[in-house]
Design a protein around this motif. Structure first.
Motif, PDB file in Angstrom:
ATOM      1  N   LEU A   1      15.648  -6.852  -5.048  1.00  0.00           N
ATOM      2  CA  LEU A   1      14.279  -7.313  -4.875  1.00  0.00           C
ATOM      3  C   LEU A   1      13.923  -7.347  -3.389  1.00  0.00           C
ATOM      4  N   PHE A   2      12.639  -7.253  -3.111  1.00  0.00           N
ATOM      5  CA  PHE A   2      12.174  -7.306  -1.731  1.00  0.00           C
ATOM      6  C   PHE A   2      11.994  -8.757  -1.288  1.00  0.00           C
ATOM      7  N   LEU A   3      12.134  -8.969   0.004  1.00  0.00           N
ATOM      8  CA  LEU A   3      12.025 -10.303   0.589  1.00  0.00           C
ATOM      9  C   LEU A   3      10.848 -10.365   1.543  1.00  0.00           C
ATOM     10  N   ASP A   4      10.287 -11.561   1.703  1.00  0.00           N
ATOM     11  CA  ASP A   4       9.188 -11.728   2.653  1.00  0.00           C
ATOM     12  C   ASP A   4       9.743 -12.006   4.044  1.00  0.00           C
ATOM     13  N   GLN A   5       8.876 -12.388   4.980  1.00  0.00           N
ATOM     14  CA  GLN A   5       9.311 -12.575   6.363  1.00  0.00           C
ATOM     15  C   GLN A   5      10.284 -13.730   6.518  1.00  0.00           C
ATOM     16  N   GLU A   6      10.343 -14.632   5.527  1.00  0.00           N
ATOM     17  CA  GLU A   6      11.257 -15.760   5.584  1.00  0.00           C
ATOM     18  C   GLU A   6      12.522 -15.525   4.764  1.00  0.00           C
ATOM     19  N   GLY A   7      12.662 -14.305   4.236  1.00  0.00           N
ATOM     20  CA  GLY A   7      13.839 -13.992   3.443  1.00  0.00           C
ATOM     21  C   GLY A   7      13.756 -14.454   2.008  1.00  0.00           C
ATOM     22  N   LYS A   8      12.553 -14.836   1.555  1.00  0.00           N
ATOM     23  CA  LYS A   8      12.371 -15.276   0.170  1.00  0.00           C
ATOM     24  C   LYS A   8      11.854 -14.110  -0.677  1.00  0.00           C
ATOM     25  N   LYS A   9      12.193 -14.134  -1.957  1.00  0.00           N
ATOM     26  CA  LYS A   9      11.780 -13.072  -2.869  1.00  0.00           C
ATOM     27  C   LYS A   9      10.253 -12.989  -2.919  1.00  0.00           C
ATOM     28  N   ILE A  10       9.718 -11.772  -2.804  1.00  0.00           N
ATOM     29  CA  ILE A  10       8.270 -11.635  -2.888  1.00  0.00           C
ATOM     30  C   ILE A  10       7.837 -11.832  -4.332  1.00  0.00           C
ATOM     31  N   SER A  11       6.650 -12.402  -4.491  1.00  0.00           N
ATOM     32  CA  SER A  11       6.155 -12.737  -5.814  1.00  0.00           C
ATOM     33  C   SER A  11       4.697 -12.342  -5.921  1.00  0.00           C
ATOM     34  N   LYS A  12       4.363 -11.697  -7.040  1.00  0.00           N
ATOM     35  CA  LYS A  12       2.971 -11.309  -7.265  1.00  0.00           C
ATOM     36  C   LYS A  12       2.072 -12.533  -7.345  1.00  0.00           C
ATOM     37  N   SER A  13       2.565 -13.599  -7.971  1.00  0.00           N
ATOM     38  CA  SER A  13       1.741 -14.792  -8.134  1.00  0.00           C
ATOM     39  C   SER A  13       1.602 -15.570  -6.826  1.00  0.00           C
ATOM     40  N   LYS A  14       2.679 -15.574  -5.989  1.00  0.00           N
ATOM     41  CA  LYS A  14       2.616 -16.295  -4.717  1.00  0.00           C
ATOM     42  C   LYS A  14       1.823 -15.523  -3.670  1.00  0.00           C
TER      43      LYS A  14
END
Length: 536
Positions: free
Chosen positions: A287-300
């Motif tokens: 899965l891809f991660l955001d700038q903070e290393g968290k999983k990207i989410s369509k809802s978020k």
């Protein structure tokens, strides 16, 4: 056997490794035969409760790369289904749509029974999002066939599969129940009836099944018992059973999915075997991660959207990013874009020059289905364009073209549209992410002597000196003032003092682009203690 097929059989790139799994599924290269349905079926799934997102693009482009590789290994026809689970019930109102109150009144209904909240242009919310999905995929030129879950259920094409599910109901429950909590086990059924009174998809217990009649009896929300056929669109399947049912009914040969869906895929595969079918070959990606290393989410809405990527970079660079190391978790944020673009440009430039045995290892081959693209950037990198905008202190594309013509003689926005678009991308990225963070510093005494030497060297260079020749002179100027081990710091000095950045392009190419005299002027200003963050 053709030379291309021989090379494909030896290719180590992951799409070829995946394609060879499909060949083996069909009996091997020597005895592979066309499936009874007449083709090899690739599939990607899509939940239309929200707008298409970057994960959708990634799944389709990666599956397309495997399909392209398979075509080099086999003459069996292929198809790619993009399947929309649009009969799923609307569980919650998305944050990024209008008319939320109207949508809230239709919670629980199939997405194709919920009104269009956007413009009433489409018959339903599901249809509106399906149209956006098709437009999204079409804009990238994907070769696919759209499939609607609602259509498959209501047309009766899923009926044989649904009746098979009913015949094996207890066996499938025995697979599913151990994966559920105790409370959920008490009411779980693989069939979700569509309520005749409210039109909602019901999560209610099934109290009786009749495989001979093809019906179930369920306890409605008001406590009454209702008998309904499982055919004709009167029910839909729970998620994991639905995935398995789709694999079984369509005869899917290949589907990839995110790492988080591995347990679901394993359960679905067991259900397919219970039905007497064969699960598809699979590939799980990280899965891809955001700038903070968290999983990207369509809802978020964290991470990066396709539209945002395309504001700053060409679509081919995004396809390349999806190709690279799919089983490794990677950050998907704005700061990965410049390097992704330059890697793409470098790989495309190499593609026509590759040895035959290596051409299919070049990721650009997979991005462009083996065809070297006609567009080119004339050796200009994205990093060079970002730095050009920075030292020229302008976001005016026309002004920057004056420099580009020096580096790519004869090029214009009209006859070099790809370079023009790349420049527009770079300007947008510079304005939004680089301009405010430029940080220039003054040179140290040792650096001042080396910079003065470089300025004198550049003044003596002929106007038509090549970028490679200039690069060598920059290197030699550094060697006259720094030890071999310090030469990396010499180039870092040039970036920090002249470009206001810790990293930068090849200086020879940049000097050629910006102009020898302009760079000499930059050095003179730096030596005079001027603020290079302001226009001269």
């Amino acid at each position: 056997m053709s030379t291309e097929r021989q090379l494909a059989e030896q290719a180590r790139a992951w799409p070829f490794e995946e394609a060879r799994k499909i060949v083996a599924r069909l009996g091997g290269a020597d005895v592979s035969k066309t499936p009874a349905k007449g083709y090899v079926l690739f599939e990607t799934g899509y939940g239309p409760s929200g707008l298409p997102h970057i994960g959708t693009f990634g799944e389709v482009v990666r599956t397309t790369m495997v399909r392209q590789a398979f075509r080099r290994l086999s003459d069996i026809p292929t198809r790619l289904f993009c399947f929309s689970d649009d009969m799923d019930g609307l569980r919650k109102v998305p944050d990024n749509v209008p008319n939320k109150e109207m949508l809230a009144a239709h919670l629980g209904k199939p997405l194709t029974s919920v009104p269009d909240p956007f413009s009433n242009e489409h018959p339903s919310f599901g249809a509106a999002n399906n149209a956006r999905l098709r437009a999204f995929l079409d804009s990238f030129g994907f070769d696919y066939e759209f499939q609607s879950g609602t259509d498959w259920y209501k047309s009766g094409r899923f009926d044989p599969m649904l009746l098979a599910m009913l015949r094996h109901y207890d066996e499938i429950l025995a697979v599913m129940l151990p994966t559920l909590g105790e409370e959920r086990q008490q009411t779980y059924s693989i069939f979700l009836p569509i309520c005749r009174k409210t039109g909602r998809v019901l999560q209610v217990p099934v109290v009786k099944i009749d495989p001979d009649a093809g019906t179930i009896v369920y306890r409605d929300e008001d406590g009454s018992l209702v008998e309904t056929p499982v055919t004709g669109g009167n029910v839909k399947l729970q998620w994991k059973a639905d995935w398995a049912g789709r694999w079984f009914a369509l005869g899917v040969d290949y589907e990839m999915y995110g790492k988080d869906l591995i347990p679901s895929a394993e359960l679905s595969a067991r259900i397919v075997k219970i039905l007497g079918g064969r699960p598809p070959e699979g590939f799980n990606y990280e899965l891809f991660l955001d700038q903070e290393g968290k999983k990207i989410s369509k809802s978020k809405g964290n991470g990066l959207s396709v539209e945002e990527w395309l504001r700053y970079a060409p679509p081919e660079s995004l396809a390349l990013y999806m190709h690279q190391q799919p089983r490794r978790a990677k950050r998907l944020y704005f700061d990965v874009i410049p390097r992704a673009v330059d890697e793409y440009l470098s790989l495309v430039e190499k593609l026509p020059k590759e040895e035959p045995a290596r051409v299919m290892e070049n990721p650009a081959w997979h991005v462009h289905d083996g065809k070297a693209p006609e567009h080119h950037a004339g050796g200009v990198s994205f990093a060079m364009l970002l730095n050009l905008a920075g030292v020229a202190h302008t976001d005016d594309k026309d002004v920057l073209w004056q420099y580009l013509r020096r580096y790519v003689p004869g090029a214009t926005p009209q006859n070099a549209p790809y370079l023009d678009r790349l420049l527009a991308n770079a300007v947008a990225y510079y304005v939004d992410f680089v301009k405010a963070h430029k940080k220039f510093r003054l040179p140290t005494p040792a650096e001042r002597a080396a910079l003065a030497d470089l300025a004198d060297t550049l003044r003596r260079l002929p106007e038509d000196a090549s970028a490679e020749f200039i690069q060598n002179e920059v290197y030699e100027a550094g060697k006259r003032h720094f030890a071999q081990a310090e030469l990396r710091q010499w180039f870092k000095t040039l970036y920090e003092v002249l470009l206001g950045s810790e990293q930068g392009p090849r200086m020879g190419a940049f000097i050629k682009l910006y102009g020898r005299d302009n760079v000499v002027h930059l050095i003179d200003r730096a030596l005079a203690g001027d603020d290079l963050g302001e226009a001269a």
